[in-house]
Design a protein around this motif. Structure first.
Motif, mmCIF file in Angstrom:
data_model
loop_
_atom_site.group_PDB
_atom_site.id
_atom_site.type_symbol
_atom_site.label_atom_id
_atom_site.label_comp_id
_atom_site.label_asym_id
_atom_site.label_seq_id
_atom_site.Cartn_x
_atom_site.Cartn_y
_atom_site.Cartn_z
ATOM 1 N N THR A 240 0.833 -1.204 0.000
ATOM 2 C CA THR A 240 0.000 0.000 0.000
ATOM 3 C C THR A 240 0.865 1.250 0.000
ATOM 4 O O THR A 240 0.637 2.185 -0.784
ATOM 5 C CB THR A 240 -0.928 0.009 1.227
ATOM 6 O OG1 THR A 240 -1.816 -1.117 1.167
ATOM 7 C CG2 THR A 240 -1.753 1.287 1.269
ATOM 8 N N SER A 241 1.879 1.264 0.850
ATOM 9 C CA SER A 241 2.751 2.440 0.917
ATOM 10 C C SER A 241 3.715 2.503 -0.264
ATOM 11 O O SER A 241 3.957 3.576 -0.833
ATOM 12 C CB SER A 241 3.537 2.439 2.232
ATOM 13 O OG SER A 241 2.684 2.626 3.338
ATOM 14 N N ARG B 13 1.973 3.673 -3.494
ATOM 15 C CA ARG B 13 1.714 5.116 -3.430
ATOM 16 C C ARG B 13 2.998 5.909 -3.623
ATOM 17 O O ARG B 13 3.032 6.898 -4.364
ATOM 18 C CB ARG B 13 1.108 5.475 -2.073
ATOM 19 C CG ARG B 13 -0.373 5.186 -1.928
ATOM 20 C CD ARG B 13 -0.813 5.533 -0.532
ATOM 21 N NE ARG B 13 -2.209 5.222 -0.308
ATOM 22 C CZ ARG B 13 -2.756 5.065 0.890
ATOM 23 N NH1 ARG B 13 -1.993 5.179 1.983
ATOM 24 N NH2 ARG B 13 -4.035 4.788 1.012
ATOM 25 N N ASP C 71 -6.672 9.411 -1.700
ATOM 26 C CA ASP C 71 -5.357 9.265 -2.325
ATOM 27 C C ASP C 71 -4.884 10.563 -2.983
ATOM 28 O O ASP C 71 -3.681 10.803 -3.095
ATOM 29 C CB ASP C 71 -5.387 8.144 -3.362
ATOM 30 C CG ASP C 71 -5.383 6.767 -2.715
ATOM 31 O OD1 ASP C 71 -4.907 6.651 -1.572
ATOM 32 O OD2 ASP C 71 -5.860 5.806 -3.347
ATOM 33 N N MET D 151 -2.825 12.371 -0.621
ATOM 34 C CA MET D 151 -1.506 11.746 -0.464
ATOM 35 C C MET D 151 -0.556 12.162 -1.589
ATOM 36 O O MET D 151 0.584 12.560 -1.355
ATOM 37 C CB MET D 151 -1.648 10.223 -0.454
ATOM 38 C CG MET D 151 -2.428 9.663 0.718
ATOM 39 S SD MET D 151 -1.423 9.659 2.217
ATOM 40 C CE MET D 151 -2.532 8.795 3.342
ATOM 41 N N GLU E 62 0.534 9.714 5.835
ATOM 42 C CA GLU E 62 -0.154 8.536 6.376
ATOM 43 C C GLU E 62 -0.271 8.596 7.895
ATOM 44 O O GLU E 62 -1.260 8.112 8.462
ATOM 45 C CB GLU E 62 0.598 7.270 5.954
ATOM 46 C CG GLU E 62 0.449 6.929 4.482
ATOM 47 C CD GLU E 62 1.087 5.603 4.118
ATOM 48 O OE1 GLU E 62 0.874 5.121 3.002
ATOM 49 O OE2 GLU E 62 1.810 5.049 4.970
ATOM 50 N N SER F 180 -4.508 9.516 8.891
ATOM 51 C CA SER F 180 -4.881 8.100 8.846
ATOM 52 C C SER F 180 -6.397 7.967 8.832
ATOM 53 O O SER F 180 -7.116 8.675 9.535
ATOM 54 C CB SER F 180 -4.286 7.362 10.044
ATOM 55 O OG SER F 180 -4.739 7.937 11.253
ATOM 56 N N LEU G 136 -8.449 5.049 3.542
ATOM 57 C CA LEU G 136 -7.158 5.116 2.847
ATOM 58 C C LEU G 136 -6.447 3.774 2.817
ATOM 59 O O LEU G 136 -5.429 3.635 2.135
ATOM 60 C CB LEU G 136 -6.257 6.157 3.520
ATOM 61 C CG LEU G 136 -6.697 7.616 3.392
ATOM 62 C CD1 LEU G 136 -5.836 8.510 4.281
ATOM 63 C CD2 LEU G 136 -6.611 8.063 1.944
ATOM 64 N N GLY H 250 -1.396 1.557 5.552
ATOM 65 C CA GLY H 250 -0.028 1.644 5.073
ATOM 66 C C GLY H 250 0.935 1.639 6.247
ATOM 67 O O GLY H 250 0.540 1.515 7.407
ATOM 68 N N GLN I 171 0.204 4.509 8.692
ATOM 69 C CA GLN I 171 -0.945 4.199 9.541
ATOM 70 C C GLN I 171 -0.611 3.133 10.566
ATOM 71 O O GLN I 171 -1.084 3.161 11.692
ATOM 72 C CB GLN I 171 -2.138 3.739 8.690
ATOM 73 C CG GLN I 171 -2.737 4.842 7.824
ATOM 74 C CD GLN I 171 -2.235 4.784 6.402
ATOM 75 O OE1 GLN I 171 -1.082 4.421 6.149
ATOM 76 N NE2 GLN I 171 -3.083 5.146 5.443
#
Length: 298
Positions: free
Chosen positions: A98-99, A102, A158, A161, A234, A238, A242, A245, A248
């Motif tokens: 996830t991270s 991104r 997103d 982000m 993140e 949080s 989302l 990640g 979070q």
């Protein structure tokens, strides 16, 4: 007598040329030499492993001797248990991806924006005078400062982000390219214009290849800013919408007073950052150095 002197001079020149050719051949032979795998392991793999082992050893000694309380520094076994628990649940790779997804997508967007912006700033004096100081200021601004306005602009999604990532990474990439272009010898640019390489053609065939070392440094710094910006976003913003990640995960550990979980998140963030640098940027950097004859062994 004169004929003898002429012969000696000619022989000396031939010897000098032969020596020069031999030296060039020797340089070519060195550049094509491949470093043995064992030497790579000893010189490049072993030192960081020893450093990590030393850190873990000191960590375990501090816990075992109770120099610090477990509420401040958890034992390695507790961190390992948190890692194992996430692996068994099947959430570990999902959180990392996830991270990472991104971060990489945000970095690619920053690359697409920062590269033409850097070229424009470096080649147009008016644009440089107008935007150059702003880029320098944005680069020095902490990425976390962009999180509150991004949340107000886009909400918890997103888009927020990626906005934070772009505002953190674009200035670094653009400034790196500007710095690389500033270090190009003027002779290269004049030679390119003489050969008809102007405008976009000159930027592609002359400016970008010549500015590649500085540009690459800007890219590495841009990735660092992308990753740091993403983690800040993140942690602060949080939300279940989302997804979970690494940022979070770190914030959840703090909220749940789960110190092993906090340290696990920190270690994973560090490992991912180092892995991206080793897998992507280090090979590109070695290729650039090797293509310029600056890397003797590969």
């Amino acid at each position: 007598m004169a004929s003898t002197d002429t012969t000696l001079k000619a022989t000396g020149k031939n010897d000098d040329l032969a020596g020069l050719e031999a030296g060039l051949d020797a340089l070519d032979a060195v550049q094509t030499h491949r470093t043995p795998v064992r030497e790579v392991l000893v010189k490049k793999v072993l030192p960081p492993l020893l450093a990590v082992s030393l850190v873990l050893l000191v960590w375990q000694v501090l816990v075992a001797t109770k120099v610090t309380e477990e509420t401040k520094l958890p034992p390695l076994s507790a961190v390992w248990d948190s890692l194992s628990h996430m692996w068994v649940q099947g959430t570990l790779l999902e959180v990392i991806w996830t991270s990472v997804s991104r971060g990489l997508l945000g970095f690619l967007l920053a690359l697409a924006i920062g590269t033409p912006l850097g070229l424009l700033v470096a080649r147009v004096k008016f644009v440089r005078a107008a935007i150059g100081p702003i880029l320098q200021g944005l680069q020095s601004l902490p990425s976390v400062a962009w999180v509150p306005p991004a949340v107000l602009w886009f909400g918890l999604n997103d888009a927020m982000m990626y906005t934070v990532i772009l505002l953190g990474a674009v200035p670094s990439i653009a400034n790196g390219l500007v710095s690389g272009i500033d270090q190009i010898p003027p002779l290269y640019l004049r030679a390119g214009r003489t050969l008809g390489a102007t405008g976009l053609r000159g930027a592609r065939h002359i400016v970008m290849p010549a500015a590649l070392p500085g540009y690459l440094a800007g890219l590495k710094q841009g990735w660092a800013f992308s990753w740091r910006s993403l983690m800040a976003a993140e942690i602060i913003a949080s939300s279940p919408d989302l997804g979970l990640g690494l940022g979070q995960l770190l914030e959840n550990g703090r909220n749940n007073i789960d110190l092993p979980g906090v340290f696990l998140a920190i270690i994973l963030i560090l490992v991912v950052g180092i892995a991206i640098d080793l897998l992507i940027f280090s090979p590109v950097e070695r290729w650039v150095l090797r293509s310029r004859g600056l890397l003797v062994k590969s």
